[in-house]
Design a protein around this motif. Structure first.
Motif, PDB file in Angstrom:
ATOM      1  N   GLY A 149       0.783  -1.228   0.000  1.00 30.65           N
ATOM      2  CA  GLY A 149       0.000   0.000   0.000  1.00 30.65           C
ATOM      3  C   GLY A 149       0.809   1.269   0.000  1.00 30.65           C
ATOM      4  N   ARG A 150       2.148   1.162  -0.102  1.00 26.38           N
ATOM      5  CA  ARG A 150       3.003   2.353  -0.097  1.00 26.38           C
ATOM      6  C   ARG A 150       3.843   2.389  -1.357  1.00 26.38           C
ATOM      7  N   VAL A 151       4.230   3.608  -1.769  1.00 26.89           N
ATOM      8  CA  VAL A 151       5.042   3.771  -2.972  1.00 26.89           C
ATOM      9  C   VAL A 151       6.507   4.039  -2.634  1.00 26.89           C
ATOM     10  N   GLU A 152       6.808   4.363  -1.372  1.00 27.88           N
ATOM     11  CA  GLU A 152       8.185   4.707  -0.993  1.00 27.88           C
ATOM     12  C   GLU A 152       9.068   3.457  -0.911  1.00 27.88           C
ATOM     13  N   LYS A 153      10.358   3.662  -1.190  1.00 31.73           N
ATOM     14  CA  LYS A 153      11.338   2.603  -0.961  1.00 31.73           C
ATOM     15  C   LYS A 153      11.736   2.650   0.514  1.00 31.73           C
ATOM     16  N   VAL A 154      11.387   1.608   1.262  1.00 32.79           N
ATOM     17  CA  VAL A 154      11.572   1.687   2.709  1.00 32.79           C
ATOM     18  C   VAL A 154      12.568   0.679   3.270  1.00 32.79           C
ATOM     19  N   ILE A 155      12.926  -0.359   2.508  1.00 38.10           N
ATOM     20  CA  ILE A 155      13.795  -1.395   3.061  1.00 38.10           C
ATOM     21  C   ILE A 155      14.455  -2.162   1.920  1.00 38.10           C
ATOM     22  N   GLY A 156      15.520  -2.886   2.222  1.00 36.65           N
ATOM     23  CA  GLY A 156      16.166  -3.738   1.224  1.00 36.65           C
ATOM     24  C   GLY A 156      15.353  -4.997   0.980  1.00 36.65           C
ATOM     25  N   THR A 157      15.867  -5.875   0.150  1.00 34.64           N
ATOM     26  CA  THR A 157      15.103  -7.066  -0.253  1.00 34.64           C
ATOM     27  C   THR A 157      15.518  -8.343   0.462  1.00 34.64           C
ATOM     28  N   SER A 158      16.464  -8.255   1.394  1.00 32.93           N
ATOM     29  CA  SER A 158      16.910  -9.411   2.192  1.00 32.93           C
ATOM     30  C   SER A 158      17.181 -10.659   1.349  1.00 32.93           C
ATOM     31  N   THR A 232      11.341  -9.422   5.690  1.00 33.81           N
ATOM     32  CA  THR A 232      12.461  -8.552   5.326  1.00 33.81           C
ATOM     33  C   THR A 232      12.938  -7.731   6.514  1.00 33.81           C
ATOM     34  N   ILE A 233      12.013  -7.304   7.356  1.00 33.44           N
ATOM     35  CA  ILE A 233      12.401  -6.570   8.560  1.00 33.44           C
ATOM     36  C   ILE A 233      13.278  -7.443   9.449  1.00 33.44           C
ATOM     37  N   PHE A 234      12.907  -8.718   9.591  1.00 33.97           N
ATOM     38  CA  PHE A 234      13.734  -9.634  10.388  1.00 33.97           C
ATOM     39  C   PHE A 234      15.105  -9.809   9.743  1.00 33.97           C
ATOM     40  N   GLY A 235      15.128  -9.859   8.400  1.00 32.66           N
ATOM     41  CA  GLY A 235      16.404  -9.963   7.713  1.00 32.66           C
ATOM     42  C   GLY A 235      17.316  -8.788   8.010  1.00 32.66           C
ATOM     43  N   GLU A 236      16.741  -7.594   8.083  1.00 28.76           N
ATOM     44  CA  GLU A 236      17.515  -6.393   8.418  1.00 28.76           C
ATOM     45  C   GLU A 236      18.065  -6.487   9.840  1.00 28.76           C
ATOM     46  N   ILE A 237      17.300  -7.104  10.713  1.00 28.05           N
ATOM     47  CA  ILE A 237      17.715  -7.236  12.115  1.00 28.05           C
ATOM     48  C   ILE A 237      18.914  -8.160  12.250  1.00 28.05           C
ATOM     49  N   GLU A 244      26.256  -4.690  13.872  1.00 27.67           N
ATOM     50  CA  GLU A 244      26.601  -3.302  14.218  1.00 27.67           C
ATOM     51  C   GLU A 244      26.883  -2.495  12.954  1.00 27.67           C
ATOM     52  N   GLY A 245      26.210  -2.880  11.873  1.00 21.50           N
ATOM     53  CA  GLY A 245      26.352  -2.161  10.610  1.00 21.50           C
ATOM     54  C   GLY A 245      25.255  -1.133  10.443  1.00 21.50           C
ATOM     55  N   GLN A 246      24.976  -0.783   9.175  1.00 22.23           N
ATOM     56  CA  GLN A 246      23.970   0.234   8.901  1.00 22.23           C
ATOM     57  C   GLN A 246      22.574  -0.391   8.822  1.00 22.23           C
ATOM     58  N   LEU A 247      21.571   0.442   9.100  1.00 18.33           N
ATOM     59  CA  LEU A 247      20.174   0.035   9.021  1.00 18.33           C
ATOM     60  C   LEU A 247      19.421   0.938   8.048  1.00 18.33           C
ATOM     61  N   ILE A 248      18.629   0.334   7.166  1.00 19.07           N
ATOM     62  CA  ILE A 248      17.778   1.025   6.206  1.00 19.07           C
ATOM     63  C   ILE A 248      18.593   2.047   5.393  1.00 19.07           C
TER      64      ILE A 248
END
Length: 343
Positions: A149-158, A232-237, A244-248
């Protein structure tokens, strides 16, 4: 298309990597990753990425002499600094280290930050499965995917993958990102002039489109809507956060770079639970039970294994004339013998 011997592809890959500044043993490790990825026969996330890697090394954008240093250690878990090294080198390092931890604890988790693209997950997990481990690899990068439901790029694709040893002559193996398509697939579809399902992504105006080139410019969508987004959110975690790297879209300290990859490898050694022999047997039985219910079912890992067997049997691979030309341009620049075509 140009037919090239596999030994020639391996030679040129190794020599170009070494001539670009990689220490010899590191070049050997990275060459193994490129060959494993190329055996899949997909023409993306494999040797087709080699010219870009050489460019990165020669220009200094990628550190050819990266020092992979331990950041944290606790029992079966470790994290490392990748020092802007090649993703293929850092990825194989954490996979091998996870195997060593699994030898000691039964399971090992090893993550690395501040590195680069790893091509695909399959070379690393395949290597682990060949040695009797259950292997899992996941990576993170810049936000290129949206949310339902959103058009923004908000996260990577894991992008992630796993492999499990079997008695089938190939590992049960899966490799995919959590978007409907990787950038490599979209690029390939665009070059072929093929349309894709409109639910794969949005154009720059946020409108669903079947044009893969427009999706590449716009926003890819997660598989399964909110389910893929949650995964994908869990993948970012377990990549960016645990390493201790970068997020989003967090900028990297010092360079300000966005989307610097982190990778996490997990290995399981089944000996303490059921043993490697029983692991292979039961995984094989699982496949057989699925095939009994659906004869001819495609099993993940089967196609890649068939491609690898065919290439090795023929001793050659077909590459585009454009790729051969690019590789030979680098050969001339770095004083490496050119890639010779097969007769």
């Amino acid at each position: 298309m140009a037919k090239v011997g596999l030994d020639e592809v391996e030679r040129v890959t190794l020599q170009l990597l070494h001539a670009s500044g990689l220490p010899k043993q590191d070049a050997v490790t990275v060459t193994e990753v490129f060959m494993r990825a190329t055996y899949r026969g997909l023409s993306h996330h494999d040797v087709y990425e080699l010219p870009g890697r050489i460019q990165g090394l020669v220009s200094g954008k990628i550190n050819a002499n990266a020092r992979i240093e331990k950041l944290q250690h606790y029992a079966a878990m470790e994290s490392y600094e990748g020092d802007n090294g090649l993703g293929e080198l850092c990825g194989m390092f954490v996979m091998k280290r996870a195997q060593q931890l699994a030898d000691e604890y039964g399971i090992g988790l090893c993550t690395v930050r501040n590195t680069n693209h790893i091509l695909a997950s399959s070379p690393y997990v395949e290597s682990a499965a060949e040695q009797g481990y259950i292997g899992y690899m996941i990576t993170r990068g810049a936000p290129t995917m949206g949310a339902p439901g959103r058009v923004e790029k908000v996260i990577g694709t894991s992008p992630m993958g796993y492999a499990v040893p079997t008695d089938k002559g190939y590992p049960l193996m899966f490799d995919a990102c959590i978007a409907y398509a990787s950038n490599g697939v979209l690029k390939e579809k665009a070059m072929l002039g093929e349309a894709v399902p409109a639910y794969w992504g949005l154009d720059v105006d946020g409108i669903p489109t079947s044009n893969p080139a427009e999706i590449s410019k716009g926003t890819r969508q997660p598989i399964g809507g909110h389910k893929g987004f949650g995964l994908t959110i869990f993948g970012e975690i377990i990549t960016g956060l645990l390493s201790e790297g970068q997020l989003i879209d967090e900028p990297q300290p010092g360079t300000g770079a966005i989307g610097q990859p982190s990778h996490t490898a997990i290995c399981i050694k089944a000996d303490a639970l059921i043993g490697e022999e029983q692991l292979r047997g039961r995984a094989t039985e699982m496949i057989d039970r699925m095939l009994a219910r659906a004869p001819g079912l495609h099993i993940p890992g089967q196609r890649s294994a068939a491609s690898k067997e065919r290439m090795i049997s023929e001793g050659a691979i077909e590459l585009t004339e454009q790729l051969v030309a690019k590789l030979n341009e680098w050969c001339a620049q770095l004083q490496v013998a050119p890639l010779m075509q097969a007769n």
